[in-house]
Design an enzyme around this catalytic site. Structure first.
Site, PDB file in Angstrom:
ATOM      1  N   ASN A  32      79.404 -73.188 -26.099  1.00 12.94           N
ATOM      2  CA  ASN A  32      79.138 -74.519 -26.658  1.00 12.94           C
ATOM      3  C   ASN A  32      79.144 -74.452 -28.182  1.00 12.94           C
ATOM      4  OD1 ASN A  32      78.186 -75.346 -23.888  1.00 12.94           O
ATOM      5  ND2 ASN A  32      76.538 -73.936 -24.425  1.00 12.94           N
ATOM      6  N   HIS A  57      82.562 -62.251 -28.161  1.00 11.21           N
ATOM      7  CA  HIS A  57      83.417 -63.091 -27.319  1.00 11.21           C
ATOM      8  C   HIS A  57      83.112 -64.574 -27.550  1.00 11.21           C
ATOM      9  CE1 HIS A  57      85.511 -63.760 -23.291  1.00 11.21           C
ATOM     10  NE2 HIS A  57      84.900 -64.918 -23.478  1.00 11.21           N
ATOM     11  N   GLU A  58      81.832 -64.921 -27.521  1.00 13.89           N
ATOM     12  CA  GLU A  58      81.457 -66.340 -27.638  1.00 13.89           C
ATOM     13  C   GLU A  58      81.640 -66.876 -29.052  1.00 13.89           C
ATOM     14  OE1 GLU A  58      81.110 -67.803 -24.887  1.00 13.89           O
ATOM     15  OE2 GLU A  58      80.992 -65.945 -23.743  1.00 13.89           O
ATOM     16  N   GLU A  68      90.209 -67.715 -23.302  1.00  8.86           N
ATOM     17  CA  GLU A  68      89.508 -66.568 -22.744  1.00  8.86           C
ATOM     18  C   GLU A  68      90.171 -65.232 -23.048  1.00  8.86           C
ATOM     19  OE1 GLU A  68      86.672 -67.057 -21.958  1.00  8.86           O
ATOM     20  OE2 GLU A  68      86.575 -69.167 -21.419  1.00  8.86           O
TER      21      GLU A  68
END
Length: 828
Positions: free
Chosen positions: A258, A290-291, A313
């Site tokens: 988010n 990653h996020e 991804e």
């Protein structure tokens, strides 16, 4: 009907954390590209109470229709409109416990159970919280207001704009408007949160439930490094004023990107020095990276359609490791990348039940057990290959072009290939189309003909079948000469076959040098394979190449091209191996073989594994050392367990002594806690089970709870296995039930009991989050169905017809069962 696109959402939500309900009002400002009489929105599990259309400051009631099957709300406009239109919707919903949409997450403070309410919208669950255009291409800005109890805290993507007390009990929290973004990236949460923060150019915070915020220091420090790296590498500043890392107890996935408010499972963001191993620390870093990378790939530039989800991804997967390696090069993270991502992807992609990286379907692509290894792991592996092909600087320049051109907009695969092509002046599009638009991958069969290497390609699958597919394959060959020299050749295999000229004096050759390519190699001439075996034994090859040779051989065992006996004999060349990558792969392969053909070849598999693992443990030691490489500490934890399971007295004695210390309340090193707990269960009894139960109930660490749950899957005796099965159903939190089930499905003692348990408990398993239910199915069917293949196939076929649940994963699991059944038959 003309296309209608959202411009802005004004959302006001009032949650009730006592009755777990919420009331909402959303005003959607949209633009109709042409005349339209209706607006179609997505909605799911919401009670739509009223719809109206705003015209000249006046709200006019509008008829509406909810279609639950289509998850759609149709608003009929009073008259045909074009251009700007504003609709208002009043609705209500429930704060669920299914870890999707707007849901509740439980935590315990002292002995009191409390809840926070949080959102999880990817891929298509924003429609559970407010009516919307729930597709990644339908970007808009969001103005959010929450009416909450005065003592609670609200979090969203942006900072709080203002708080306003409505009365003594409730307050209104307004947030700064978001950038233009997709619905799946919106986030809000309400609860008793505590914060730890660090301010530089961007406000960074870790948010936790009460009593845990001090465990956020490690993550906060690394997140700062991640932001610095991304801003420098991508050439675009992080566009929001703050970034939160939010720890949530009940969370289905690992984390969610988010924008400005990243959510995590607690064990992937909280660091407890007493329970977090070095493997756990590395996992925290790669997940945070990653996020944060998603803040650019996915948030700033969003896929134009769900079939391009891999653009999010794959990049986040690849750069998660890249970023960790940048700051901690001594961690050897690329070994973990090849083992965790590439090996996983190759195994998944070798099935006929398959699909391309660009998944067809568009509207409702779901990240699950079937799709994740392709979207994340195969995609990330191909990015590593393409960077090796075009070079690091061209790769970096291509990414900068791509992000700058499509910031705050949407993009597709060809947009990225064009950017790489422009930066490198190479035909990237032609190469990559063959990798992302078709399923599977090739096997390259190589044979020496005098002073030539003849390379041939075809699709690799475990089960027989015909395919006319071909790929454009960047080939790298490591050449070894009789004078001790080495040389690397590069070529592009575009047709069915090609020849590579060799210089005089070549004694051996290794195809797919450094394991950059995403393909399997089969050496037709055993003489070359024997030469490579000697180089493996001398450790003259890199860990990547030592890994690749045996990995490819085991893939050929599963396909039936070579015997398991040959593979086991070849492993004699790894008797002095002490590197993480080849040893972890060998351990995985031997464990798989032990489950599939253990009845006939179990003793030999145990003997081969025991020798390799005991030799490795003698080299690295059983006790962790503070100064040792991180990869060694991670390797030891796996080898101790595998050696003990394969009958090593040294590993058993060490493990039982350490477990005895745990039972007495003594501390042991976090780096071996998981293996020691598993060994304790493997040689344990009823008292051991009681200790695990008490420890699980009292533990305040998710790291420790996961270790305990894995150990619960390791009891070998029938009575304790059945007790553990019932314990999973009755006592393990929903978010973690799949953990011990997955371990039981790899426990030879439990395997005969698993299928019947699954069938008898299927109604309980169906209540799990869909991804977790799929993990249960994928763990049980391929191995625990051996010996009862017809029964399993009939049950699952009927189940799919009647219920349709987990259809992709069930079909995939049936194919894996067939692969294992064939391997068992071939190696009796």
């Amino acid at each position: 009907m003309s296309l209608v696109n959202p411009v802005n959402y004004k959302i006001r939500i009032e949650p009730d954390l006592q009755r777990f309900k919420f009331w909402g009002k959303v005003e959607i400002l949209a633009e109709a590209k042409g005349p339209t009489k209706e607006i179609r929105l997505n909605v799911l599990s919401l009670a739509v109470l009223r719809c109206s259309v705003s015209e000249d400051g006046v709200n006019k009631e509008a008829r509406f229709l909810v279609d639950p099957q289509k998850e759609e709300l149709v608003i009929f406009l009073p008259h045909e409109v074009s251009g700007v239109v504003s609709v208002l919707i009043d609705y209500a919903g429930e704060i669920s416990d299914n870890m999707a949409g707007f849901y509740k997450s439980k935590y315990v403070l002292g002995r009191k159970e409390s809840y926070i309410a949080v959102t999880q919208f990817q891929e298509s669950d924003a429609r559970r919280a407010f009516p919307c255009f729930d597709h990644p291409s339908r970007k808009a800005t969001f103005d959010l207001e929450l009416v909450i109890p005065a003592e609670l805290v609200a979090i969203s993507n942006q900072p709080v704009l203002k708080e306003e007390n409505l009365n003594e009990q409730r307050k209104l929290v307004k947030f700064v408007q978001t950038p233009k973004m997709s619905t799946y990236l919106l986030f809000f949460a309400v609860g008793m949160f505590e914060f730890m923060e660090k301010t530089n150019k961007t406000l960074l915070r870790v948010a936790t439930t009460p009593g845990k915020v001090k465990q956020g220091t490690f993550s906060l420090d690394f997140a700062r490094k991640c932001l610095d790296f991304c801003e420098q590498y991508y050439g675009i500043k992080y566009p929001l004023p703050k970034l939160d890392l939010i720890a949530i107890a009940d969370f289905a996935a690992g984390a969610m990107e988010n924008w400005g408010a990243i959510t995590f499972r607690e064990n992937l963001v909280l660091h407890d020095p007493d329970t977090t191993s070095r493997a756990g620390e590395e996992r925290i870093c790669t997940v945070i990276a990653h996020e944060i990378i998603h803040q650019w790939f996915g948030n700033l530039v969003t896929p134009a359609d769900w079939k391009f989800l891999w653009l999010n991804e794959s990049f986040a997967t690849y750069f998660g490791y890249r970023l960790a390696d940048h700051y901690y090069p001594d961690w050897d993270v690329w070994g973990r990348f090849l083992y965790t991502e590439t090996e996983t992807a190759l195994d998944r992609d070798a099935l006929w039940e398959n699909f391309p990286i660009e998944i067809p379907g568009g509207e409702h692509v779901v990240i699950n057990v079937s799709t994740a290894p392709i979207i994340y792991s195969k995609g990330g592996s191909l990015l590593r290959a393409i960077e090796g092909y075009i070079g690091e600087e061209n790769f970096k320049e291509g990414l900068r072009r791509y992000l700058k051109e499509y910031e705050y907009a949407c993009a597709s695969s060809h947009d990225l290939w064009e950017a790489f092509g422009q930066a490198s002046d190479t035909p990237v599009s032609n190469i990559m189309k063959s990798w992302v638009e078709q399923p599977g991958f090739p096997i390259v069969e190589v044979e020496r003909d005098s002073n030539q290497l003849i390379l041939k390609q075809e699709r690799f699958t475990y089960l027989p079948g015909k395919s006319a597919q071909k790929w454009r394959i960047p080939i790298s060959v490591r050449i070894f000469f009789d004078n001790g020299g080495v040389k690397t050749l590069k070529a592009l295999l575009e047709k069915r076959s090609m020849a590579i000229e060799l210089e005089p004096g070549v004694t051996a050759y290794k195809i797919n040098h450094a394991a950059r390519g995403f393909y399997i190699v089969k050496y037709a001439d055993r003489e070359n394979l024997e030469q490579l075996a000697g180089l493996v034994k001398q450790k003259s090859l890199s860990p990547e190449d030592r890994w690749g040779i045996q990995r490819d051989l085991y893939a050929l065992v599963k396909r039936g091209d070579i015997s398991l006996d040959y593979y086991l004999s070849f492993l004699n060349n790894y008797s002095k191996e002490n590197d993480f990558l080849p040893l972890m792969s060998i351990a995985t392969n031997l464990h798989h073989a032990y489950l599939v053909v253990g009845e006939t070849k179990g003793e030999r598999i145990e003997a081969v594994g025991r020798k390799i693992f005991e030799n490795a443990l003698s080299l690295i030691g059983c006790e962790p050392k503070p100064e040792e490489k991180r990869s060694i500490s991670m390797l030891r934890d796996e080898l101790l367990w595998m050696a003990a399971m394969f009958g090593s007295k040294e590993a058993q004695n060490f493990g039982e002594a350490k477990f005895s210390a745990l039972l007495k309340g003594e501390k042991i090193a976090p780096d071996i806690t998981k293996s020691i707990m598993k060994i304790g269960a493997f040689y344990g009894n009823e008292r051991t089970f009681e200790w695990f139960d008490e420890k699980l109930r009292s533990s305040q660490s998710e790291h420790e709870r996961i270790n305990i749950l894995e150990a619960l899957g390791c009891f070998p005796e029938k009575g304790l296995i059945e007790r553990a099965q019932q314990y999973v159903l009755d006592n393990v939190p929903e978010r973690n039930k799949f953990v011990p089930v997955r371990i039981m499905a790899g426990n030879r003692g439990a395997v005969p009991l698993m299928w019947e348990w699954y069938v008898n408990s299927i109604s309980r398993f169906e209540q799990l989050h869909p991804v977790h239910y799929e993990r249960v199915v994928a763990a049980i069917v391929p191995v625990c169905g051996l010996g009862k293949e017809e029964e399993v196939r009939e049950f699952i076929t009927q189940y799919i017809e009647e219920k349709g649940k987990a259809k992709q994963v069930l079909k995939l699991s049936l194919e894996r069962l067939e692969v294992n059944s064939l391997m068992r038959k071939n190696n009796k």
